[in-house]
Design a protein around this motif. Structure first.
Motif, PDB file in Angstrom:
ATOM      1  N   LEU A 263      10.578  61.450  25.590  1.00 35.04           N
ATOM      2  CA  LEU A 263       9.197  61.958  26.622  1.00 35.04           C
ATOM      3  C   LEU A 263       8.770  63.051  25.622  1.00 35.04           C
ATOM      4  N   PHE A 269       2.254  59.935  29.438  1.00 35.96           N
ATOM      5  CA  PHE A 269       3.186  58.731  30.351  1.00 35.96           C
ATOM      6  C   PHE A 269       2.582  57.952  30.974  1.00 35.96           C
ATOM      7  N   GLU A 284      10.616  62.149  35.837  1.00 36.41           N
ATOM      8  CA  GLU A 284      11.554  62.831  34.442  1.00 36.41           C
ATOM      9  C   GLU A 284      10.194  62.802  33.287  1.00 36.41           C
ATOM     10  N   ALA A 285       9.364  62.538  33.323  1.00 37.84           N
ATOM     11  CA  ALA A 285       7.696  62.569  32.281  1.00 37.84           C
ATOM     12  C   ALA A 285       7.282  63.497  32.829  1.00 37.84           C
ATOM     13  N   SER A 286       7.208  63.928  33.742  1.00 39.04           N
ATOM     14  CA  SER A 286       6.015  64.991  34.852  1.00 39.04           C
ATOM     15  C   SER A 286       7.092  66.304  34.585  1.00 39.04           C
ATOM     16  N   CYS A 288       8.640  66.825  32.065  1.00 38.69           N
ATOM     17  CA  CYS A 288       8.329  67.285  30.601  1.00 38.69           C
ATOM     18  C   CYS A 288       6.829  67.344  29.959  1.00 38.69           C
ATOM     19  N   LEU A 290       4.402  65.792  30.712  1.00 41.45           N
ATOM     20  CA  LEU A 290       3.597  65.037  30.200  1.00 41.45           C
ATOM     21  C   LEU A 290       2.931  64.637  31.352  1.00 41.45           C
ATOM     22  N   VAL A 292       0.964  62.125  34.269  1.00 39.74           N
ATOM     23  CA  VAL A 292       1.439  60.443  33.774  1.00 39.74           C
ATOM     24  C   VAL A 292       0.302  60.390  34.759  1.00 39.74           C
TER      25      VAL A 292
END
Length: 342
Positions: A263, A269, A284-286, A288, A290, A292
């Motif tokens: 990621l 994302f 999970e992406a948020s 990290c 990213l 979205v």
């Protein structure tokens, strides 16, 4: 914990069960997991912190789901392990559904977590909903991972609302740490990450149409797709037809411990699901850092979205589940990273 879906299979339910079990063990509880065998994973194995997993040698008939014939085995395990609470996971898990019935017959307390949204009109949904009415009739509590999921479950299963609790999915934040990059910084190329099962309900058809159009419009973007499934062949055909070998990387199945590293290779994302209850990959992406972009379906709008369209701290951008609107919304986070149109 009982479900057809557990490690080494990869997915949101599997992650949920593992981390919930670990948290309960740290609180001093004894936890076991019951699932079916996966390849060489058979009989009993022990995972982190002594988590005991029963991999039962059962016949898998459809999408990792068993044919329900576990009565004697389930009863034996419950009695041998002196189980006091049975927690089933997944509406389509025959193993979890059967466990609820046997636990109730043994006067064991039961909790069921519904991870899915199911319809009302098609023949499969009608049959499943009637079965669930019988299966959950004696459950002590039901957990849903979004408010829209709670409404869906109550209507489908004719449950009393006071028995149903909303507990959104969470992640182990230490596994998903962002890079030092901040929005507004200039990147030589922007990488858009997709983490998803490659099946119809995850909107792979939208992905197949969207990716070539995005690559034709923006010089500086690349896609990394994590996951496998029956529609992986559609993505491979798309790459061949549009000659996108240099623009699209298919990583296949990636272990959960490595998802955070993948990621953080990207800046955006993308989630193209046609139906979604509470997507762990979005959280999970948020986590990290990213940006979205997701289809505005199911329980997704309940998480991370902002009511202010131009919120500078915004993490989640919602689009209608069609290619044109996804392209329109993707322009917003791309503009943050100063990406030019061809």
């Amino acid at each position: 914990m009982v479900s057809d879906y557990f490690y080494p299979n990869i997915g949101g339910v599997e992650t949920y069960i593992f981390h919930l079990s670990q948290c309960l063990i740290k609180r001093g509880h004894k936890v076991i997991v019951i699932t079916h065998s996966y390849g060489n994973h058979k009989c009993v194995r022990y995972l982190t912190n002594g988590l005991k997993v029963y991999y039962l040698p059962l016949l898998v008939v459809y999408k990792q789901t068993i044919f329900p014939t576990t009565g004697l085995i389930m009863r034996t395990i419950f009695i041998r392990e002196e189980i006091t609470i049975v927690h089933g996971h997944g509406a389509f898990s025959a193993l979890a559904d059967e466990a609820m019935i046997h636990a109730s017959n043994l006067n064991i307390k039961t909790v069921f977590t519904d991870h899915s949204l199911i319809g009302f009109a098609d023949s499969t949904s009608i049959i499943m909903n009637k079965l669930f009415e019988l299966i959950l009739v004696n459950d002590d509590a039901v957990i849903c991972v979004s408010h829209i999921g709670k409404e869906n479950t109550i209507l489908r299963r004719k449950l009393r609302p006071e028995l149903v609790y909303v507990i959104p999915n969470a992640v182990e934040a230490s596994m998903f740490m962002p890079k030092d990059d901040v929005p507004g910084s200039t990147h030589q190329e922007i990488i858009i990450i997709v983490v998803s099962r490659l099946v119809y309900r995850k909107g792979v058809g939208l992905m197949v149409e969207l990716i070539p159009q995005m690559c034709a419009k923006y010089r500086e973007i690349k896609f990394i797709v994590v996951g496998n499934g029956p529609m992986e062949i559609d993505l491979k055909k798309m790459i061949d037809i549009y000659e996108l070998v240099g623009n699209v990387s298919l990583l296949g199945e990636v272990q959960n411990k490595d998802i955070g590293r993948v990621l953080t290779e990207g800046q955006i994302f993308l989630n193209t699901s046609l139906t979604e209850n509470c997507c762990i990959a979005i959280v999970e992406a948020s986590c990290c850092g990213l940006q979205v972009v997701s289809t505005d379906v199911g329980g997704t709008p309940e998480f991370l979205s902002s009511t202010w369209e131009e919120d500078p701290g915004r993490l989640l951008w919602l689009a209608k589940p069609n290619v044109d609107d996804l392209m329109r919304v993707l322009k917003r986070p791309l503009a943050i990273f100063n990406v030019d149109v061809l």
